[in-house]
Write a protein that holds these residues in place. Sequence first.
Motif, mmCIF file in Angstrom:
data_model
loop_
_atom_site.group_PDB
_atom_site.id
_atom_site.type_symbol
_atom_site.label_atom_id
_atom_site.label_comp_id
_atom_site.label_asym_id
_atom_site.label_seq_id
_atom_site.Cartn_x
_atom_site.Cartn_y
_atom_site.Cartn_z
ATOM 1 N N SER A 1 0.812 -1.223 0.000
ATOM 2 C CA SER A 1 0.000 0.000 0.000
ATOM 3 C C SER A 1 0.845 1.274 0.000
ATOM 4 O O SER A 1 0.326 2.353 0.260
ATOM 5 C CB SER A 1 -0.961 -0.009 1.192
ATOM 6 N N THR A 2 2.131 1.155 -0.303
ATOM 7 C CA THR A 2 3.008 2.322 -0.367
ATOM 8 C C THR A 2 2.897 2.964 -1.744
ATOM 9 O O THR A 2 3.225 2.315 -2.749
ATOM 10 C CB THR A 2 4.480 1.914 -0.099
ATOM 11 N N PRO A 3 2.436 4.209 -1.817
ATOM 12 C CA PRO A 3 2.306 4.860 -3.128
ATOM 13 C C PRO A 3 3.636 4.902 -3.877
ATOM 14 O O PRO A 3 4.683 5.212 -3.301
ATOM 15 C CB PRO A 3 1.846 6.278 -2.774
ATOM 16 N N GLY A 4 3.585 4.535 -5.143
ATOM 17 C CA GLY A 4 4.761 4.599 -6.004
ATOM 18 C C GLY A 4 5.766 3.470 -5.843
ATOM 19 O O GLY A 4 6.773 3.434 -6.539
ATOM 20 N N ASP B 1 -2.027 4.894 -7.659
ATOM 21 C CA ASP B 1 -0.952 5.633 -6.993
ATOM 22 C C ASP B 1 0.440 5.245 -7.493
ATOM 23 O O ASP B 1 1.446 5.660 -6.943
ATOM 24 C CB ASP B 1 -1.043 5.471 -5.472
ATOM 25 N N ASN C 1 1.773 2.183 -7.508
ATOM 26 C CA ASN C 1 2.297 0.988 -6.856
ATOM 27 C C ASN C 1 2.099 -0.203 -7.807
ATOM 28 O O ASN C 1 1.032 -0.378 -8.367
ATOM 29 C CB ASN C 1 1.553 0.745 -5.541
ATOM 30 N N SER D 1 -1.590 0.207 -9.925
ATOM 31 C CA SER D 1 -2.626 0.918 -9.175
ATOM 32 C C SER D 1 -2.580 2.409 -9.505
ATOM 33 O O SER D 1 -1.612 2.905 -10.100
ATOM 34 C CB SER D 1 -2.444 0.698 -7.672
#
Length: 114
Positions: free
Chosen positions: A32-35, A73, A75, A71
């Motif tokens: 769930s960490t963006p990028g 974002d 990820n 995703s």
Amino acid sequence: MAGDSLFGVHGAALAVRSQRMGVLASNIANASTPGFKARDVDFQAALQSMEGGADGGIAAATKYRVPTQTSMDGNTVELSAEQTAFAENAVQYQTTLSFLNGRIGQITRALKGE
């Protein structure tokens, strides 16, 4: 590679599988960490590099995954694929470790004269 006569390729395989487990665990932890960009270790390439005595064999064989769907974002972790890869790698790690334990047992018995 040192120890080839005793353990063959299995010692190097265990090291590669251990490193891969860490990479896959990092992917799962960053789901769930963006990028965040998911990576994986090309087992065959890493093993060949280690057998050839190349420095940084595992690092050179670690590549970014190409996701089926990124995703919103940015990820690229696909959690179900990562969990499956982690489970498969864990089974392969355990199998290699069991083989090495058996080999060590054989050597120990031979040294004791059993």
